[in-house]
Design a protein around this motif. Structure first.
Motif, mmCIF file in Angstrom:
data_model
loop_
_atom_site.group_PDB
_atom_site.id
_atom_site.type_symbol
_atom_site.label_atom_id
_atom_site.label_comp_id
_atom_site.label_asym_id
_atom_site.label_seq_id
_atom_site.Cartn_x
_atom_site.Cartn_y
_atom_site.Cartn_z
ATOM 1 N N MET A 173 65.363 77.900 69.580
ATOM 2 C CA MET A 173 66.151 77.057 68.708
ATOM 3 C C MET A 173 65.524 75.667 68.660
ATOM 4 O O MET A 173 65.097 75.144 69.668
ATOM 5 C CB MET A 173 67.585 77.008 69.221
ATOM 6 N N ARG A 175 69.474 74.560 64.601
ATOM 7 C CA ARG A 175 70.824 74.266 65.104
ATOM 8 C C ARG A 175 71.830 74.077 63.964
ATOM 9 O O ARG A 175 72.948 74.592 64.025
ATOM 10 C CB ARG A 175 70.802 73.035 65.990
ATOM 11 N N ILE A 182 72.735 77.433 62.570
ATOM 12 C CA ILE A 182 73.505 78.205 63.548
ATOM 13 C C ILE A 182 74.949 77.717 63.577
ATOM 14 O O ILE A 182 75.887 78.520 63.615
ATOM 15 C CB ILE A 182 72.839 78.134 64.935
ATOM 16 N N GLU A 183 75.135 76.412 63.530
ATOM 17 C CA GLU A 183 76.491 75.861 63.523
ATOM 18 C C GLU A 183 77.205 76.171 62.209
ATOM 19 O O GLU A 183 78.411 76.420 62.198
ATOM 20 C CB GLU A 183 76.446 74.355 63.757
ATOM 21 N N HIS A 184 76.470 76.179 61.112
ATOM 22 C CA HIS A 184 77.048 76.465 59.795
ATOM 23 C C HIS A 184 77.439 77.939 59.657
ATOM 24 O O HIS A 184 78.493 78.258 59.101
ATOM 25 C CB HIS A 184 76.049 76.082 58.699
ATOM 26 N N ASP A 185 76.596 78.836 60.143
ATOM 27 C CA ASP A 185 76.825 80.273 59.968
ATOM 28 C C ASP A 185 76.292 81.036 61.185
ATOM 29 O O ASP A 185 75.241 81.682 61.117
ATOM 30 C CB ASP A 185 76.144 80.751 58.696
ATOM 31 N N PRO A 186 77.014 80.970 62.304
ATOM 32 C CA PRO A 186 76.516 81.591 63.532
ATOM 33 C C PRO A 186 76.338 83.107 63.436
ATOM 34 O O PRO A 186 75.403 83.662 64.008
ATOM 35 C CB PRO A 186 77.560 81.221 64.583
ATOM 36 N N THR A 198 73.052 83.901 61.313
ATOM 37 C CA THR A 198 71.830 83.515 62.029
ATOM 38 C C THR A 198 71.595 84.429 63.228
ATOM 39 O O THR A 198 70.453 84.786 63.514
ATOM 40 C CB THR A 198 71.875 82.040 62.465
ATOM 41 N N ARG A 199 72.654 84.831 63.897
ATOM 42 C CA ARG A 199 72.498 85.772 65.021
ATOM 43 C C ARG A 199 71.989 87.123 64.527
ATOM 44 O O ARG A 199 71.108 87.726 65.135
ATOM 45 C CB ARG A 199 73.826 85.940 65.745
ATOM 46 N N SER A 218 67.310 80.701 60.885
ATOM 47 C CA SER A 218 67.990 81.358 62.005
ATOM 48 C C SER A 218 67.715 80.673 63.339
ATOM 49 O O SER A 218 68.413 80.931 64.319
ATOM 50 C CB SER A 218 67.596 82.833 62.082
#
Length: 74
Positions: A1, A55, A58-62, A65-66, A52
């Motif tokens: 990340m 940060r 990831i915070e917007h659409d965890p 991205t996972r 992906s």
């Protein structure tokens, strides 16, 4: 990340939205990406993989991205 500052653009948010709504990586996604974003599927997937690891994404659409990170590990 990534830890450096990065802000999502409107296009980045749209890329994540398309990936979330159409996770099957099908020809439908390719046509949608060309139509809505005016980019090739290769550019879309490259940006999606980059996002992906960011940060802000990831915070917007965890969940999305996972999913992308897990897909890349296979």
């Amino acid at each position: 990340m990534q830890t450096e500052e990065f802000e999502l653009t409107a296009v980045d948010r749209e890329i994540l939205a398309i990936a979330r709504k159409h996770p099957a990586w099908s020809g439908l996604v390719d046509a949608l990406v060309r139509e809505r974003l005016g980019m090739t599927s290769a550019a879309f997937y490259q940006r999606l993989v980059f996002l992906s690891r960011q940060r802000a994404a990831i915070e917007h659409d965890p969940m999305t991205t996972r999913m992308v990170r897990e897909w890349r590990r296979r």
